[in-house]
Design a protein around this motif. Structure first.
Motif, short mmCIF file in Angstrom:
data_model
loop_
_atom_site.label_atom_id
_atom_site.label_comp_id
_atom_site.label_asym_id
_atom_site.label_seq_id
_atom_site.Cartn_x
_atom_site.Cartn_y
_atom_site.Cartn_z
N GLU A 1 0.85 -1.21 0.00
CA GLU A 1 0.00 0.00 0.00
C GLU A 1 0.89 1.26 0.00
N SER A 2 0.96 1.86 -1.17
CA SER A 2 1.90 2.96 -1.41
C SER A 2 1.76 4.13 -0.44
N LEU A 3 0.54 4.53 -0.12
CA LEU A 3 0.37 5.72 0.73
C LEU A 3 0.74 5.39 2.18
N ALA A 4 0.38 4.17 2.61
CA ALA A 4 0.74 3.74 3.97
C ALA A 4 2.25 3.57 4.09
N ILE A 5 2.87 3.09 3.02
CA ILE A 5 4.34 2.95 3.02
C ILE A 5 4.97 4.32 3.29
N ASN A 6 4.44 5.36 2.65
CA ASN A 6 5.01 6.70 2.87
C ASN A 6 4.78 7.19 4.30
N LEU A 7 3.63 6.85 4.87
CA LEU A 7 3.39 7.25 6.27
C LEU A 7 4.40 6.57 7.19
N TYR A 8 4.67 5.30 6.88
CA TYR A 8 5.67 4.55 7.67
C TYR A 8 7.06 5.19 7.51
N LEU A 9 7.43 5.45 6.25
CA LEU A 9 8.78 6.01 6.01
C LEU A 9 8.92 7.37 6.70
N ALA A 10 7.83 8.15 6.68
CA ALA A 10 7.87 9.45 7.34
C ALA A 10 8.10 9.27 8.84
N ARG A 11 7.36 8.34 9.42
CA ARG A 11 7.46 8.11 10.87
C ARG A 11 8.85 7.60 11.24
N LYS A 12 9.38 6.71 10.37
CA LYS A 12 10.66 6.09 10.72
C LYS A 12 11.85 7.01 10.44
N TYR A 13 11.81 7.68 9.29
CA TYR A 13 13.01 8.44 8.88
C TYR A 13 12.74 9.93 8.71
N GLY A 14 11.49 10.37 9.00
CA GLY A 14 10.95 11.58 8.41
C GLY A 14 11.44 12.94 8.81
N GLY A 15 11.90 13.19 10.05
CA GLY A 15 12.21 14.57 10.41
C GLY A 15 11.02 15.45 10.08
N PRO A 16 11.26 16.59 9.44
CA PRO A 16 10.17 17.55 9.20
C PRO A 16 9.07 17.03 8.26
N LEU A 17 9.34 15.96 7.52
CA LEU A 17 8.29 15.42 6.64
C LEU A 17 7.20 14.70 7.43
N SER A 18 7.51 14.32 8.65
CA SER A 18 6.53 13.58 9.45
C SER A 18 5.79 14.56 10.36
N GLY A 19 4.68 14.09 10.92
CA GLY A 19 3.95 14.91 11.87
C GLY A 19 4.78 15.12 13.13
N GLN A 20 4.81 16.34 13.63
CA GLN A 20 5.60 16.62 14.83
C GLN A 20 4.73 16.63 16.08
#
Ligand SMILES: N[C@@H](CCC(=O)N[C@@H](CS)C(=O)NCC(=O)O)C(=O)O
Length: 221
Positions: free
Chosen positions: A75-94
């Protein structure tokens, strides 16, 4: 190392873009769409969405998938949410609130937008955009996009990005879902904030890097 299974001319593009944004090392394992191949089950067929080796990764027989350590995700969109959480810095929710907005707008894109934007890109993929049937399909899909795009236009009036005062994973997710409808200029010309936002997203170096690789990929296999 992160492995991305897919090809750039598929929904995997959003994960390649994300990996570029994050600057993380990744390996790409090309998995072709069986639907684009004459004989995907032939003994000498390249790895594709019907290959047993790939079905062991994603039993749905769809790209993209990733492997990160022992974890396999589809699931492409969920994969990005995971990558953001794991590696994301400012790309992830703070904050929890930002996480809530990121999840909300990602689910909204998947359910309220993608069925219609994909309907449009499929018509172009089949080179049917000038046929009566293709034109009718584009009209129907564009009509279905009216309300969601009006809602996004309103959201982006007075703020540059969807969930925060910076580019986050949800901007990437929504921009990629909407890219499939970008052949329809009127959808964007009539919504100036939406148009400026998608141009802002697509002017990023990581997006251009993804597109540069994508454009070198053969269209047919
Ligand atoms: N909801 C899935 C959809 C994945 C999907 O439909 N992938 C297409 C390519 S974009 C696919 O693999 N289709 C199988 C095929 O064409 O053989 C996701 O977002 O990852």
């Amino acid at each position: 190392m992160l492995t991305i299974y897919g090809v750039y001319r598929s929904r995997a593009s959003r994960n390649y873009w994300m990996a570029e944004e994050l600057g993380i090392e990744f390996k790409s394992v090309p998995v072709l769409q069986a639907t684009r191949m004459d004989n995907p089950l032939a003994a000498d067929a390249p790895l594709n969405t019907l290959s047993p080796d790939f079905l062991a990764v994603n039993p749905m027989g769809m790209i993209p998938s990733i492997k990160d350590g022992d974890l396999v995700l589809n699931e492409s969109l969920a994969i990005n949410l995971y990558l953001a959480r794991k590696y994301g810095g400012p790309l992830s929710g703070q904050t929890v609130e930002e996480e809530g907005l990121i999840a909300t707008w990602t689910m909204w894109a998947a359910t309220e937008v993608e069925p219609h934007s994909v309907a449009i890109v499929r018509i172009y993929d089949r080179e049917q955009e000038n046929s009566d049937q293709g034109k009718a399909g584009i009209v129907v899909a564009s009509r279905s996009l009216k309300k969601p795009l009006d809602v996004l236009e309103k959201r982006l009036t007075g703020q540059d990005y969807i969930a925060a005062d910076r580019f986050t994973v949800v901007d990437l997710n929504v921009a990629e879902v909407l890219r499939y409808a970008q052949t329809e200029d009127a959808l964007f010309d009539s919504r100036p904030h939406l148009k400026a936002w998608i141009e802002r997203c697509q002017s990023r170096a990581a997006y251009k890097a993804m597109q540069a690789t994508r454009s070198k990929e053969p269209i047919s296999v």
